[in-house]
Write a protein that holds these residues in place. Sequence first.
Motif, PDB file in Angstrom:
ATOM      1  N   LEU A  79     -55.649-104.663   5.200  1.00  0.00           N
ATOM      2  CA  LEU A  79     -55.696-103.349   5.845  1.00  0.00           C
ATOM      3  C   LEU A  79     -54.338-102.656   5.777  1.00  0.00           C
ATOM      4  CD1 LEU A  79     -57.643-104.391   9.066  1.00  0.00           C
ATOM      5  CD2 LEU A  79     -58.518-102.876   7.303  1.00  0.00           C
ATOM      6  N   ILE A  80     -53.278-103.445   5.953  1.00  0.00           N
ATOM      7  CA  ILE A  80     -51.920-102.860   6.011  1.00  0.00           C
ATOM      8  C   ILE A  80     -51.616-102.141   4.691  1.00  0.00           C
ATOM      9  CG2 ILE A  80     -49.458-103.462   6.084  1.00  0.00           C
ATOM     10  CD1 ILE A  80     -50.616-103.703   8.800  1.00  0.00           C
ATOM     11  N   GLY A  81     -51.043-100.959   4.815  1.00  0.00           N
ATOM     12  CA  GLY A  81     -50.676-100.186   3.627  1.00  0.00           C
ATOM     13  C   GLY A  81     -51.808 -99.354   3.080  1.00  0.00           C
ATOM     14  N   SER A  82     -53.004 -99.439   3.698  1.00  0.00           N
ATOM     15  CA  SER A  82     -54.149 -98.679   3.164  1.00  0.00           C
ATOM     16  C   SER A  82     -54.160 -97.261   3.701  1.00  0.00           C
ATOM     17  CB  SER A  82     -55.466 -99.344   3.585  1.00  0.00           C
ATOM     18  OG  SER A  82     -55.533-100.649   3.104  1.00  0.00           O
ATOM     19  N   ILE A  83     -54.894 -96.407   3.013  1.00  0.00           N
ATOM     20  CA  ILE A  83     -55.181 -95.068   3.536  1.00  0.00           C
ATOM     21  C   ILE A  83     -56.695 -94.893   3.530  1.00  0.00           C
ATOM     22  CG2 ILE A  83     -54.658 -94.090   1.246  1.00  0.00           C
ATOM     23  CD1 ILE A  83     -54.091 -91.445   2.756  1.00  0.00           C
ATOM     24  N   TYR A  84     -57.253 -94.621   4.716  1.00  0.00           N
ATOM     25  CA  TYR A  84     -58.694 -94.520   4.878  1.00  0.00           C
ATOM     26  C   TYR A  84     -59.079 -93.113   5.319  1.00  0.00           C
ATOM     27  CZ  TYR A  84     -58.812 -99.629   4.861  1.00  0.00           C
ATOM     28  OH  TYR A  84     -58.704-100.944   4.513  1.00  0.00           O
ATOM     29  N   ASP A  85     -60.334 -92.753   5.092  1.00  0.00           N
ATOM     30  CA  ASP A  85     -60.849 -91.541   5.716  1.00  0.00           C
ATOM     31  C   ASP A  85     -61.364 -91.904   7.112  1.00  0.00           C
ATOM     32  OD1 ASP A  85     -63.352 -92.640   5.417  1.00  0.00           O
ATOM     33  OD2 ASP A  85     -64.194 -90.996   4.250  1.00  0.00           O
ATOM     34  N   GLY A  86     -62.030 -90.960   7.785  1.00  0.00           N
ATOM     35  CA  GLY A  86     -62.406 -91.166   9.179  1.00  0.00           C
ATOM     36  C   GLY A  86     -63.387 -92.295   9.396  1.00  0.00           C
ATOM     37  N   ILE A  87     -64.131 -92.706   8.348  1.00  0.00           N
ATOM     38  CA  ILE A  87     -65.080 -93.797   8.534  1.00  0.00           C
ATOM     39  C   ILE A  87     -64.700 -94.975   7.643  1.00  0.00           C
ATOM     40  CG2 ILE A  87     -67.031 -92.510   9.464  1.00  0.00           C
ATOM     41  CD1 ILE A  87     -68.092 -92.218   6.621  1.00  0.00           C
ATOM     42  N   GLN A  88     -63.412 -95.172   7.496  1.00  0.00           N
ATOM     43  CA  GLN A  88     -62.810 -96.333   6.820  1.00  0.00           C
ATOM     44  C   GLN A  88     -63.218 -96.469   5.357  1.00  0.00           C
ATOM     45  OE1 GLN A  88     -63.568-100.384   7.944  1.00  0.00           O
ATOM     46  NE2 GLN A  88     -61.472-101.013   7.580  1.00  0.00           N
ATOM     47  N   ARG A  89     -63.345 -95.346   4.662  1.00  0.00           N
ATOM     48  CA  ARG A  89     -63.503 -95.470   3.209  1.00  0.00           C
ATOM     49  C   ARG A  89     -62.109 -95.354   2.588  1.00  0.00           C
ATOM     50  NH1 ARG A  89     -68.422 -91.436   2.103  1.00  0.00           N
ATOM     51  NH2 ARG A  89     -67.058 -90.192   3.417  1.00  0.00           N
ATOM     52  N   PRO A  90     -61.726 -96.290   1.732  1.00  0.00           N
ATOM     53  CA  PRO A  90     -60.368 -96.255   1.192  1.00  0.00           C
ATOM     54  C   PRO A  90     -60.189 -95.088   0.211  1.00  0.00           C
ATOM     55  CG  PRO A  90     -61.628 -98.046   0.226  1.00  0.00           C
ATOM     56  CD  PRO A  90     -62.513 -97.421   1.242  1.00  0.00           C
ATOM     57  N   LEU A  91     -59.288 -94.191   0.540  1.00  0.00           N
ATOM     58  CA  LEU A  91     -59.156 -92.972  -0.269  1.00  0.00           C
ATOM     59  C   LEU A  91     -58.573 -93.261  -1.647  1.00  0.00           C
ATOM     60  CD1 LEU A  91     -58.012 -90.542   2.532  1.00  0.00           C
ATOM     61  CD2 LEU A  91     -60.133 -90.422   1.244  1.00  0.00           C
ATOM     62  N   ASN A  92     -57.749 -94.301  -1.748  1.00  0.00           N
ATOM     63  CA  ASN A  92     -57.207 -94.609  -3.075  1.00  0.00           C
ATOM     64  C   ASN A  92     -58.299 -95.101  -4.019  1.00  0.00           C
ATOM     65  OD1 ASN A  92     -57.412 -96.808  -1.418  1.00  0.00           O
ATOM     66  ND2 ASN A  92     -55.686 -97.909  -2.305  1.00  0.00           N
ATOM     67  N   ILE A  93     -59.226 -95.911  -3.490  1.00  0.00           N
ATOM     68  CA  ILE A  93     -60.323 -96.405  -4.332  1.00  0.00           C
ATOM     69  C   ILE A  93     -61.259 -95.251  -4.685  1.00  0.00           C
ATOM     70  CG2 ILE A  93     -62.173 -98.106  -4.531  1.00  0.00           C
ATOM     71  CD1 ILE A  93     -59.522 -99.456  -4.027  1.00  0.00           C
ATOM     72  N   LEU A  94     -61.528 -94.374  -3.680  1.00  0.00           N
ATOM     73  CA  LEU A  94     -62.412 -93.230  -3.957  1.00  0.00           C
ATOM     74  C   LEU A  94     -61.829 -92.371  -5.071  1.00  0.00           C
ATOM     75  CD1 LEU A  94     -63.640 -91.925  -0.480  1.00  0.00           C
ATOM     76  CD2 LEU A  94     -64.759 -93.486  -2.055  1.00  0.00           C
TER      77      LEU A  94
ATOM     78  N   TYR B 118     -55.086 -88.645  -0.933  1.00  0.00           N
ATOM     79  CA  TYR B 118     -54.371 -89.632  -1.741  1.00  0.00           C
ATOM     80  C   TYR B 118     -54.010 -89.064  -3.110  1.00  0.00           C
ATOM     81  CZ  TYR B 118     -53.181 -94.157  -3.722  1.00  0.00           C
ATOM     82  OH  TYR B 118     -52.505 -95.199  -4.298  1.00  0.00           O
ATOM     83  N   ALA B 119     -54.800 -88.086  -3.570  1.00  0.00           N
ATOM     84  CA  ALA B 119     -54.565 -87.527  -4.901  1.00  0.00           C
ATOM     85  C   ALA B 119     -53.542 -86.405  -4.874  1.00  0.00           C
ATOM     86  CB  ALA B 119     -55.884 -87.026  -5.493  1.00  0.00           C
ATOM     87  N   ARG B 120     -53.248 -85.912  -3.687  1.00  0.00           N
ATOM     88  CA  ARG B 120     -52.312 -84.786  -3.595  1.00  0.00           C
ATOM     89  C   ARG B 120     -50.911 -85.189  -3.995  1.00  0.00           C
ATOM     90  NH1 ARG B 120     -53.439 -80.040  -0.597  1.00  0.00           N
ATOM     91  NH2 ARG B 120     -55.462 -80.130   0.418  1.00  0.00           N
ATOM     92  N   ASP B 121     -50.173 -84.214  -4.469  1.00  0.00           N
ATOM     93  CA  ASP B 121     -48.762 -84.413  -4.724  1.00  0.00           C
ATOM     94  C   ASP B 121     -48.018 -83.526  -3.741  1.00  0.00           C
ATOM     95  OD1 ASP B 121     -46.623 -85.531  -5.846  1.00  0.00           O
ATOM     96  OD2 ASP B 121     -46.853 -84.631  -7.834  1.00  0.00           O
TER      97      ASP B 121
END
Lengths: 602, 466
Positions: A79-94, B118-121
């Motif tokens: 979990l640490i270092g992740s960025i999620y949306d409001g319902i815990q979908r990882p934005l980097n993976i999306l 995450y995609a923003r710069d």
Amino acid sequence: MNVGTIAKISGPLVVADKLPDACMNDVVQVGEKQLIGEIIELHGDRAYIQVYEETAGVRPGEPVLSRGEPLSVVLGPGLIGSIYDGIQRPLNILQKRYGDFIARGTTAPRIDHKRKWDFQPIRQAGDTVKAGDVIGTVEESALITHRIMLPPRIKQGVIVQIEEGSMTVDDTVALVRTDAGLEEITMIQEWPVRKPRPYRRREEPSALLTTGQRVIDTFFPLARGGTACVPGPFGSGKTVVQHQIAKWADAQVIIFIGCGERGNEMTNVLQEFPELIDPHSGKPLMERTILIANTSNMPVAAREASIYTGITLAEYYRDMGYHVAVMADSTSRWAEALREMGGRLEEMPGEEGYPAYLGTRMAEFYARAGQVYCLGSENREASISIIGAVSPPGGDLADPVVQATLRVVKVFWSLDARLAYERHFPAIDWLASYSLYDTTLDAYIRKQFGEEPIADRMLAMRLLEEENELKEIVRLVGLESLSPQQRLTMRTAQSIREDFLHQNAFHKEDTFTSLRKQYALLRLIIHMHEVAGKALEDGVAIQDVLDLPVWENIARAKYIPEAELESYDALVLEVSEAIAPLKRPSKSEETEASAVMEASEA
Amino acid sequence: MRKAYRTATDIEGPLVFVEVTEAVGYQEMVEIQVNSEMRHGQVLEVNGPRVLIQLFEGGAGVHLGQTRFRFVGHGMTLGLAPDILGRVFDGQGNPVDDGPAPIATLHRDINGAPINPYARDYPNEFIQTGISAIDGLNTLVRGQKLPIFSGAGLPHNEIAAQIARQAKVLTQEGDFAVVFGALGIMFEEAQFFINSFRDSGALERSVVFLNLANDPAIERLATPRMALTAAEYLAFDLGMHVLVILTDMTNYCEALREVSAARKEVPGRRGYPGYLYTDLSAIYERAGRIQGRKGSITMFPILTMPEDDKTHPIPDLTGYITEGQIILSRPLHKKSLYPPVDVQASLSRLRDEGIGEGKTRDDHADLSNQLFTAYARGLEAREMTVVLGESALSDEDLMYLRFADAFEREFIHQGSDADRSIEQTLDIGWSLIRQMPRALLKRIRVEYLEKYYDVAAKDELQMANG
């Protein structure tokens, strides 16, 4: 799985018919795009659903699938270092899967199920363990050792088998025999976001959460496990205050919830935190941070869920024994999401259109902060502190969201537009703000630093109050009417404001100030006040005191690096030496003056 | 061919209810045949067979039993192609400049989709507007959204046009484009912008969407989304740096309130709907940069504050979404100062990312902080003069008062055709700061005082001696 059909669509609200056996707060998949939603009202087999994604193009007749479980988060290493949306979908993976824009009906595993973690058991076969007991650890990041705990649902059992090794989160790390049978323990847990995680016992907050921000730590301190709010009009620096605390607070885990705010602010955190070094540990700040980003243009219902997602992650790390700080920026946007859903449900509105249950929901959220003894037999102490930003319309503190917040939080940092205009940052109004932890924390400070910082702070606060009154007088009858002592008070108060309270977040040395440095700096200013006050009593002219170049040295004292704190002692000496040679009226002049006085009286 | 319905049951202001037999999608577009005229609408709510439609061109002439409603099967889209550049469209994306409709290579939903954070710069490239009050104190960067809060009768249009004309990035050049969205403004105002673009040669690189004051109000809800869909295409598909000017957002919000009132929704402050914040953010947040893509969208929404009131819901909510604001001041305007920027109340949140060594100049941040502080002191002194007269001021206050006057006259004020480089702006700042004793300059680091304050003072000394 239950299937119903859509009857009505109105923005984020969808109504489904013929959905049998649905439970309140169950998660459902809406329409052919399988948008994620949550049941928020039930009438017979008619379910009202708030949808966490944009509903354009959804048609009546499309199916609604119920998963039969409430909105939950997945908890485990990664979990640490992740960025999620409001319902815990990882934005980097999306982004990797679906591109730079947020698509609808997307899914992604919420934590990495393929990554291998090095599991180190700390209990052994034959041990009796209880819910919350740590059975082993993995190194999650450079800063965080992830403690694998017996989940709360297993009350007690005996470890049958436990092994170290490189494992994924789904692998069984231990077998525990309970009354109900053999339980396989993995590194993963699920927990419904709207239900607080259990702890053993709650304590009153007693330790200081240092933030490195002088006006906060010295004047309006927050306790570990406490709650604070930062209301202010736009442009008064709420977000910078939140970011500064996220950067420099001596919490072990930081959860930053960007709730209905700007996308660029989240990007800023994402790009800046890996570069910034935690002054307490020397490691990058991202190694202790989790981001929840539901920006203002992302679906409004997910905004409502985001603060629950964030606080549940915080509780999970608290349960491991960590001190966690949660920033929610901004709770007003969350309240607006409640209002919007309330309006769509055609509920009877309370104040300003907000639902009548706003206060209750707000209190429930802040009540999830606290200093606790964690579940388990190890007596772990841990805490969650919550710092909520509030964005009242027009900066008006009569706003229902501000009022509902002030009823529950203990620290109030009032941001003032006038200070922001003068670029006095942090624009925390020292006359309006308060901290109800100050007496509790005085004991804590006394133990570490002695009585002096407390006395200095009280004097400084008094001088600021007096300055405010004196300013009124100056405005009405001019500066000339003040006594020399009063003019010194004005000058010292100016020094406290400009040289102590003002702090530049973008200056390398100034952005973080340790407690030791804070107290040394305040001491220096107060020392100046004391010796100058003495000099005035001896008859030194006020103008001579005001003209001293040493004021400039005091002004630059905040830029002294943390490593050179002994320079403050030299400065204190310098101040005394600057005051000493100032011309005192000679004895004869004095007698002459008194003779004149006597003569005139006669 | 899709079915057309002649089953309208109720009509109220811009809203009409239609009974349908097929499933209709939420936010689907509708074509309405009123006599020989083709009108447009959009689905606002679907409740089983009952569909609520908002009519862009109003309900006049709609007959409950005879007017035909045809659902087109998709939401509102905009046809896009490189040759939309240089063209003028109406608020619904139809060309109005006598040219043929561009042959669209693709159609996009005008609502767009949120950029993944995450995609923003992070925006950090300094844009030089040539206006000191902006460049020096409230610096604009590429990908920022910086509204102009104005009032009736203030020169916001001149400022926006001047920015569109002068804006440049110092470090690199790239294709630039201007997208202009007119929302319920008068013909003359729109023409002012078009002429200004034409004079500066920017018209060929512009896309104009016009919804004028006499065009349907409800259409206004689509116009900014049209403009931004075009901007996203130019920026993120074609790699251009796009400047978007939207004026006047106040008119847009009024249209939103009109629909909300017609739907009998629970009103928020001043009758505006509770979702005004969310709705505005869906527009403003489309500005930005994306990692790995060349282009950018920089946005200048203009709004007139009713009664110059900054706490009115429209400027208030805008200020919470945008990355700062440029506020115009009526007193400065009355003093014939141009641009009449209230620098104290104005703010650029991204300023600190865009300035400093390698971007503008090393002393920029400290200098501008000092200017702010000194100006604030000067204004305080001016306030005191009003009550007590100048004679009551201390020497220090008097000095600050003089500073504030000079600052307004020399730093803020410049012509509408003056294009100051950032060096010029900063040098003017130093020439004002140099009037003050060094000991008062607490916001400036010693190294910069040595580099800029002392050096120049020495030069003056030498000149005097030589």
